[in-house]
Design a protein around this motif. Structure first.
Motif, PDB file in Angstrom:
ATOM      1  N   ASP A 196      96.764  41.007  19.841  1.00  0.00           N
ATOM      2  CA  ASP A 196      96.149  41.270  18.549  1.00  0.00           C
ATOM      3  C   ASP A 196      97.086  40.703  17.478  1.00  0.00           C
ATOM      4  OD1 ASP A 196      95.258  42.326  16.187  1.00  0.00           O
ATOM      5  OD2 ASP A 196      94.837  44.328  17.013  1.00  0.00           O
ATOM      6  N   GLU A 198      96.876  40.682  14.326  1.00  0.00           N
ATOM      7  CA  GLU A 198      97.106  41.589  13.181  1.00  0.00           C
ATOM      8  C   GLU A 198      98.274  42.551  13.502  1.00  0.00           C
ATOM      9  OE1 GLU A 198      95.298  41.684  10.346  1.00  0.00           O
ATOM     10  OE2 GLU A 198      93.723  40.237  10.876  1.00  0.00           O
ATOM     11  N   GLU A 199      98.245  43.055  14.749  1.00  0.00           N
ATOM     12  CA  GLU A 199      99.303  43.991  15.176  1.00  0.00           C
ATOM     13  C   GLU A 199     100.678  43.301  15.167  1.00  0.00           C
ATOM     14  OE1 GLU A 199      99.254  45.940  19.119  1.00  0.00           O
ATOM     15  OE2 GLU A 199      97.366  46.808  18.366  1.00  0.00           O
ATOM     16  N   GLU A 202     101.794  42.934  11.672  1.00  0.00           N
ATOM     17  CA  GLU A 202     102.232  44.225  11.133  1.00  0.00           C
ATOM     18  C   GLU A 202     103.687  44.491  11.540  1.00  0.00           C
ATOM     19  OE1 GLU A 202     100.180  48.186  11.993  1.00  0.00           O
ATOM     20  OE2 GLU A 202      98.584  46.847  11.238  1.00  0.00           O
TER      21      GLU A 202
END
Ligand code: F6P
Length: 317
Positions: A196, A198-199, A202
């Motif tokens: 992922d 996005e993860e 982050e």
């Protein structure tokens, strides 16, 4: 057993293996015939009789002195019958096939469908032969990639940058996982596992707040392109990224001591197995023991312990 043929794919350590086959066979009074360009050469009858001197000076070289090629024709019955003709024309009593999954699958076909005496030697940088702990070429590939990675880390650390490094592995994350673990990398993307972005971003942003700016992300070529991953990270985090695509340097080069020694052990065992009349098997190192493995087992999908590696990489980063 009077005469055996040798056919190969390419990776570091294969020349050491050819040398050891020729000389072991010679010590038993068995003649060896090199088959050029893999299964294509077997179809076309590209052969040459070898002697001890034909394999001088190759123990430390990468690639294969026999050349190699992919063969679509060998997938057809017409191609297979031509290959059989070459085996007959050269009076080959047996064949040693050195290579990865594709090569060993074809070797299994020759043995099981046509009754040719064939022994396989696992050799692939992907190390994805089932039931085999180490294939010839895998250790060199990981070390070549690691050497490059250590150099990249110098710049990543000095400039506090994010690097995305693409390694080989179309269907298999072996090199990526080993290099990520050995190189202390922050993230690894492999074909066997979803990710992922996005993860990941982050985590990069959070790390950035804490003062951790340099990151190395390893990507196996079969999962994603380094350029796409890097562009996405920059888009989301607004941090600068750099990419390195290591490519085929990982498949060539001077074989490590480990690969040369493995090649010699596998080669001598393969000759002995053929001499004893065995067929449709490959040699294998498993749990520190050299064993004989049915080719049918060897070509099944291998559990690459992806989750174990991944968890460890994340814990240790
Ligand atoms: O199977 C070995 C391997 O080197 C993979 O890691 C890689 O994805 C693939 O072969 C590349 O094959 P080619 O050199 O034919 O493009």
């Amino acid at each position: 057993m009077k005469r055996i043929g040798i056919l190969t794919r390419d990776c570091a350590g294969i020349n050491a293996c050819i040398r050891a086959i020729v000389r072991t066979a010679d010590s038993y009074g068995i003649e060896t015939v090199g088959i050029f360009r893999g299964y294509e050469g077997l179809i076309n009858g590209e052969t040459k009789i070898f002697d001890r001197r034909s394999v001088s000076g190759i123990i430390n070289t990468g690639g294969t002195i026999l050349k190699t090629a992919r063969s679509k024709r060998f997938m057809t019955e017409e191609g297979q019958l031509k290959a059989l003709q070459t085996i007959k024309n050269n009076n080959l009593d047996g064949l040693i096939v050195i290579g990865g999954n594709g090569s060993l699958t074809a070797a299994h076909l020759l043995a099981s469908k046509y009754g040719i005496k064939v022994i396989g030697v696992p050799a692939t940088i992907d190390n994805d032969i089932n039931g085999v702990d180490f294939c010839v070429g895998a250790d060199t590939a990981v070390n070549v990639a690691l050497d490059a990675l250590d150099k990249i880390r110098d710049t990543a650390d000095s400039l506090e940058r994010i690097f995305v490094v693409e390694v080989m592995g179309r269907d298999c994350g072996y090199i990526a996982l080993r290099v990520a673990l050995a190189g202390g990398c922050e993230e690894v993307l492999v074909p066997e596992r979803d990710f992922d972005i996005e993860e990941i971003c982050e985590a990069i942003t959070e790390g950035n707040v804490r003062g951790k700016i340099s990151w190395i992300i390893i990507v196996a070529e079969g999962k994603a392109h380094a350029s796409d991953v890097a562009a996405k990270i920059t888009e989301i985090t607004e941090l600068e990224t750099r990419i390195v695509v290591l490519g085929h340097i990982q498949r060539g080069g001077r074989p490590t001591a480990g690969d040369r020694i493995l090649a010699a052990r596998y080669a001598s065992m393969a000759v002995e197995m053929l001499k004893d009349g065995q067929t449709d098997k490959c040699v294998a190192l498993r749990n520190m023991d050299f064993i004989e493995l049915p080719l049918e087992e060897a070509i099944k999908p291998k559990d690459m312990e992806v989750e174990t590696y991944y968890r460890l990489i994340k814990v240790l980063t």
